[in-house]
Design a protein around this motif. Structure first.
Motif, PDB file in Angstrom:
ATOM      1  N   ASN A 172       0.791  -1.228   0.000  1.00  0.00           N
ATOM      2  CA  ASN A 172       0.000   0.000   0.000  1.00  0.00           C
ATOM      3  C   ASN A 172       0.824   1.279   0.000  1.00  0.00           C
ATOM      4  OD1 ASN A 172      -2.840  -1.009   0.336  1.00  0.00           O
ATOM      5  ND2 ASN A 172      -1.901  -2.007   2.083  1.00  0.00           N
ATOM      6  N   SER A 175       5.080   2.081  -2.927  1.00  0.00           N
ATOM      7  CA  SER A 175       5.192   2.613  -4.279  1.00  0.00           C
ATOM      8  C   SER A 175       5.573   4.088  -4.251  1.00  0.00           C
ATOM      9  CB  SER A 175       3.887   2.396  -5.047  1.00  0.00           C
ATOM     10  OG  SER A 175       2.794   2.839  -4.298  1.00  0.00           O
ATOM     11  N   CYS A 176       5.100   4.830  -3.246  1.00  0.00           N
ATOM     12  CA  CYS A 176       5.468   6.245  -3.167  1.00  0.00           C
ATOM     13  C   CYS A 176       6.573   6.485  -2.141  1.00  0.00           C
ATOM     14  CB  CYS A 176       4.262   7.094  -2.784  1.00  0.00           C
ATOM     15  SG  CYS A 176       2.936   7.051  -3.988  1.00  0.00           S
ATOM     16  N   SER A 185       9.660  10.843  -5.422  1.00  0.00           N
ATOM     17  CA  SER A 185       9.086  11.999  -6.108  1.00  0.00           C
ATOM     18  C   SER A 185       7.740  11.652  -6.725  1.00  0.00           C
ATOM     19  CB  SER A 185      10.040  12.478  -7.194  1.00  0.00           C
ATOM     20  OG  SER A 185      10.166  11.479  -8.173  1.00  0.00           O
ATOM     21  N   LEU A 186       6.900  12.671  -6.859  1.00  0.00           N
ATOM     22  CA  LEU A 186       5.615  12.529  -7.539  1.00  0.00           C
ATOM     23  C   LEU A 186       5.611  13.499  -8.719  1.00  0.00           C
ATOM     24  CD1 LEU A 186       3.285  12.384  -4.417  1.00  0.00           C
ATOM     25  CD2 LEU A 186       3.984  10.488  -5.853  1.00  0.00           C
ATOM     26  N   MET A 214      -1.870  12.022  -0.775  1.00  0.00           N
ATOM     27  CA  MET A 214      -1.860  10.630  -0.313  1.00  0.00           C
ATOM     28  C   MET A 214      -3.291  10.101  -0.276  1.00  0.00           C
ATOM     29  SD  MET A 214      -0.204   9.221   3.173  1.00  0.00           S
ATOM     30  CE  MET A 214      -0.943   7.872   4.079  1.00  0.00           C
TER      31      MET A 214
ATOM     32  N   LEU B 346       1.354   4.802  -8.084  1.00  0.00           N
ATOM     33  CA  LEU B 346       1.495   6.037  -7.313  1.00  0.00           C
ATOM     34  C   LEU B 346       0.294   6.914  -7.629  1.00  0.00           C
ATOM     35  CD1 LEU B 346       4.452   4.880  -7.755  1.00  0.00           C
ATOM     36  CD2 LEU B 346       5.242   7.164  -7.319  1.00  0.00           C
ATOM     37  N   GLU B 348      -2.220   9.851  -6.986  1.00  0.00           N
ATOM     38  CA  GLU B 348      -2.355  11.146  -6.306  1.00  0.00           C
ATOM     39  C   GLU B 348      -3.833  11.474  -6.203  1.00  0.00           C
ATOM     40  OE1 GLU B 348       1.746  13.140  -8.102  1.00  0.00           O
ATOM     41  OE2 GLU B 348      -0.184  14.056  -8.521  1.00  0.00           O
ATOM     42  N   GLN B 349      -4.364  11.506  -4.961  1.00  0.00           N
ATOM     43  CA  GLN B 349      -5.818  11.608  -4.834  1.00  0.00           C
ATOM     44  C   GLN B 349      -6.346  12.993  -5.156  1.00  0.00           C
ATOM     45  OE1 GLN B 349      -7.896  12.686  -1.839  1.00  0.00           O
ATOM     46  NE2 GLN B 349      -6.410  12.851  -0.181  1.00  0.00           N
ATOM     47  N   LEU B 355       0.918   7.584 -11.351  1.00  0.00           N
ATOM     48  CA  LEU B 355       2.286   7.711 -11.836  1.00  0.00           C
ATOM     49  C   LEU B 355       2.954   6.352 -11.925  1.00  0.00           C
ATOM     50  CD1 LEU B 355       1.742  10.625 -10.841  1.00  0.00           C
ATOM     51  CD2 LEU B 355       4.057  10.651  -9.969  1.00  0.00           C
TER      52      LEU B 355
END
Lengths: 280, 413
Positions: A172, A175-176, A185-186, A214, B346, B348-349, B355
């Motif tokens: 959960n 991955s980030c 990074s995003l 998040m 990834l 992003e909400q 991603l």
């Protein structure tokens, strides 16, 4: 008054039949109103008896704390989140229903109040004192409820099964946040922060409230036990606990380790080669 | 240049028979144009203490190597290597360093031993070799060319066209055969078997319904492969995301699944048919259980179940042919990136972007996970989902209508 009533009496005199008709009309009106009132009360009573309990549990914060929280809100939050907590366009989102968990995470980690509008609020020393945070939590909790910060904190929030927590973390969170919580990074300048020196309560409330980009992990998606196991895992690999070699090299895994091995290893090989050549 | 130096005289047969080994070595070197200047035994006097010491040193290094090799096997086989809880990790933490250390010492000692032996016992020779400059003599060049041409000519291949054609054909067919191996896979018809073969992974994933008698529920992974938990719409908050896997359940068990209330133990007993006394029924149930467990590890099954925030839900643009794939605000996209198959989870909400960490592809969850940045060219495959009216759990209405990941490109109508 007397002249008035006598005048009406005179005006209402014309015929007895007319008077009787008028009175019965008045009676019917009163009876109708009464019936309506009785029906309304009955429906109300029935509704309150039969309707399920309200879903939003409001924190029974004592009025003084709530008032103090409102003061804190008016001083530090109102410019972006609006006078009715319904948000200000292009500045801040609504805070109705975000709950005390979100308030605790954002303010205790110093993300809120924000200094300026930017891609992402980052961690900094908390601007609010703990009692101000508590008051603000109580105040926000009265506005639509929402996920509540757990009563316990510290080691009590660490689960007893960090290996299962690790499974859940990798599924959960990793991955980030990277598989040992180093962050990553995003898109467009945003990032998932590293989980070093983050308190158990902050990790827990972050999962509950889904701060910024998040995703939210409700208690039915990740049960409190599962959340605590995840915290147990994070604590077992952060704060210097995952560093048996002495130099963690950022903990990014093969990238930094490979680079160091390459530089040091190739350097050593070149040195030895030169030494052998010099000896020969 | 060659020929200018003094050619060593080639000895006769009698002379050869008389020569010692040293003289033969010297002669051989001389014939190759090499002169040995210094070629002395490092230990001219045998049995000195210094020589014995050197011998012992070499033996010591080889001995250390042997010991370390034995230790390496012992550590590799018997040291506690299983994961231990934090606080009890001392021995476990030493496993990898010890394996590396013993293997390293073993290899290093062998190397040092060999080096020491070379330095102490192999004579240090000093040799001088004449250098030959320029190309070969004109005579040598002309004669070699003539010999080659003569060999070709005398084989009469030039005028035997039948043999030439036959040989060329044989070699050519062999070459084409070697090409077929890699190319054959590309020209086979992917549809030929896939209509009927459920195991054809080109076309079907683990979300395929084997038959109408089974429902494919969305199962969440709670960190324990032996436990099963299903997903209700109410389990996720708006702005939530979770990874789900397929769980194939026979339709006749639905009522019992509902009664089990998502309790992992009760669900297990229902799915294992522990109520049945029929041996065959229980064996089938066990086989299905194992198959369901494997779905957790299949590469094409992970699916991101996303619940959009209600404020974003009205912005959704659906893809033609996928209008009914979502359930309310719930959208299910494959987790496998359409670029090179990385897990693109990834989410992003707030920006609703998905991603991929490998090459920074970005997909828009509001627009059928269409790529909006990066190298990915195709949208993520969307899984059609709905709520099962009997049990209230989410289930898949069918398989993906296009391949997941960087596979081939056909969409099912």
């Amino acid at each position: 008054m007397t002249t008035n009533s006598s005048r009406t009496a005179q005006a209402q005199e014309p015929t007895v039949a007319k008077r009787a008709a008028k009175r019965s009309k008045f009676r019917r009106k009163v009876a109708g109103l009464l019936a309506l009132a009785v029906a309304l009360i009955a429906v109300g009573a029935l509704y309150s008896a039969l309707s399920p309990n309200a879903q939003t549990a409001h924190a029974a914060g004592d009025p003084a704390t709530v008032r103090k929280g409102e003061e804190v809100y008016n001083k530090t939050c109102i410019s972006c989140h609006g006078g009715n907590l319904d948000g200000v366009k292009d500045k801040g989102p609504t805070l109705i229903g975000v709950g005390s968990a979100a308030v605790y995470f954002q303010t205790s980690s110093g993300r809120m109040p924000m200094m300026r509008q930017e891609a992402q609020a980052s961690r900094k020393p908390a601007a609010l004192k703990p009692d101000e945070i508590d008051a603000l939590m109580a105040y926000i909790e009265t506005k639509g409820g929402g996920p509540e910060k757990p009563k316990t904190s510290g080691a009590a929030l660490r689960g007893g099964d960090p290996s299962r927590g690790g499974e859940l973390f990798r599924l959960n969170c990793a991955s980030c946040h990277n598989f040992t919580g180093r962050g990553g990074s995003l898109s467009s300048g945003k990032f998932a922060p590293e989980l070093e020196n983050v308190s158990e309560s902050q990790i827990y409330t972050a999962m509950q409230s889904g701060p910024q980009n998040m995703p939210k992990f409700s208690d039915r998606q990740l049960t409190p036990t599962e959340k605590k196991d995840i915290i147990g895992y994070i604590k077992s690999v952060s704060d210097g606990n995952n560093n048996p070699g002495g130099a963690a090299l950022g903990g990014f895994g093969p990238v930094s380790e490979g680079l160091i091995v390459w530089i040091v290893g190739i350097g050593a090989l070149v040195g030895v080669t030169l030494w052998i050549g010099a000896k020969a | 240049m060659s020929g200018n130096e003094e050619e060593p005289r080639v000895p006769s047969e009698e002379e050869l028979a008389e020569m010692s080994r040293d003289e033969l070595v010297e002669l051989g070197a001389k014939l190759d144009g090499v002169e040995l200047v210094d070629y002395n035994d490092p230990w001219p006097v045998k049995g000195t203490r210094a020589e014995k010491r050197s011998e012992r040193l070499v033996t010591l290094w080889f001995g250390i190597g042997a010991l370390a090799a034995v230790l390496f096997f012992v550590v590799f086989l018997w040291w506690p290597w299983q994961y231990a809880d934090p606080g009890h990790q001392f021995l476990y933490g030493l496993y990898t360093p010890l394996v590396g250390l013993t293997l390293g010492i073993a290899v290093l000692s062998l190397g040092i031993g060999a080096l020491v032996y070379t330095k102490r016992f192999i004579p240090h020779e000093l040799a001088v070799q004449q250098r030959h400059d320029g190309r070969s003599d004109e005579v040598d060049r002309q004669t070699v060319l003539a010999e080659l041409a003569d060999a070709g000519n005398r084989s009469t291949i030039a005028r035997r066209s039948l043999v030439k054609t036959a040989g060329g054909t044989a070699v050519g067919i062999l070459g084409i055969g070697a090409l077929i191996l890699p190319l054959g896979g590309l020209i086979k018809n992917p549809w030929a078997k896939s209509q009927t073969d459920p195991k054809d992974t080109l076309r079907w994933t683990g979300w395929r319904e084997d038959s109408k008698a089974k429902t494919v529920f969305l199962r969440k992974d709670n960190g324990k492969a032996d436990q099963i938990e299903l997903v209700r719409p109410g389990d996720m908050d708006a702005g939530g995301m979770q990874t789900v896997y397929p769980l194939h359940v026979p339709n006749e068990l639905k009522q019992k699944v509902l009664e089990a209330q998502n309790d992992p133990e009760k669900l297990r007993s229902v799915l294992m048919r522990e109520d049945s006394t029929d041996q065959r029924v229980r064996e089938e149930a066990e086989q299905l259980w194992e198959e369901n467990k494997e779905e957790l590890r299949r590469v094409d099954t992970p699916v991101m179940l996303i619940r959009l925030r209600s404020s974003d839900a009205h912005k959704v643009i659906k893809r033609k042919g996928q209008e009914t794939f979502n359930y309310g605000d719930f959208y299910a996209y494959t987790k496998i990136c359409s670029h090179l198959g990385c897990p693109t989870s990834l989410y992003e909400q707030q920006t609703n972007r998905i991603l991929c960490p490998c090459h920074q592809s970005q997909f828009n969850a509001l627009e059928y996970a269409k790529p909006i940045f990066g190298p990915a060219a195709r949208a993520l495959a969307q899984l059609p989902i709905d709520v099962d009216p009997e049990t209230g759990y989410l289930y898949a209405k069918g398989d993906f209508i296009e391949p997941v990941g960087p596979a081939y490109w056909e969409r099912r109508p």
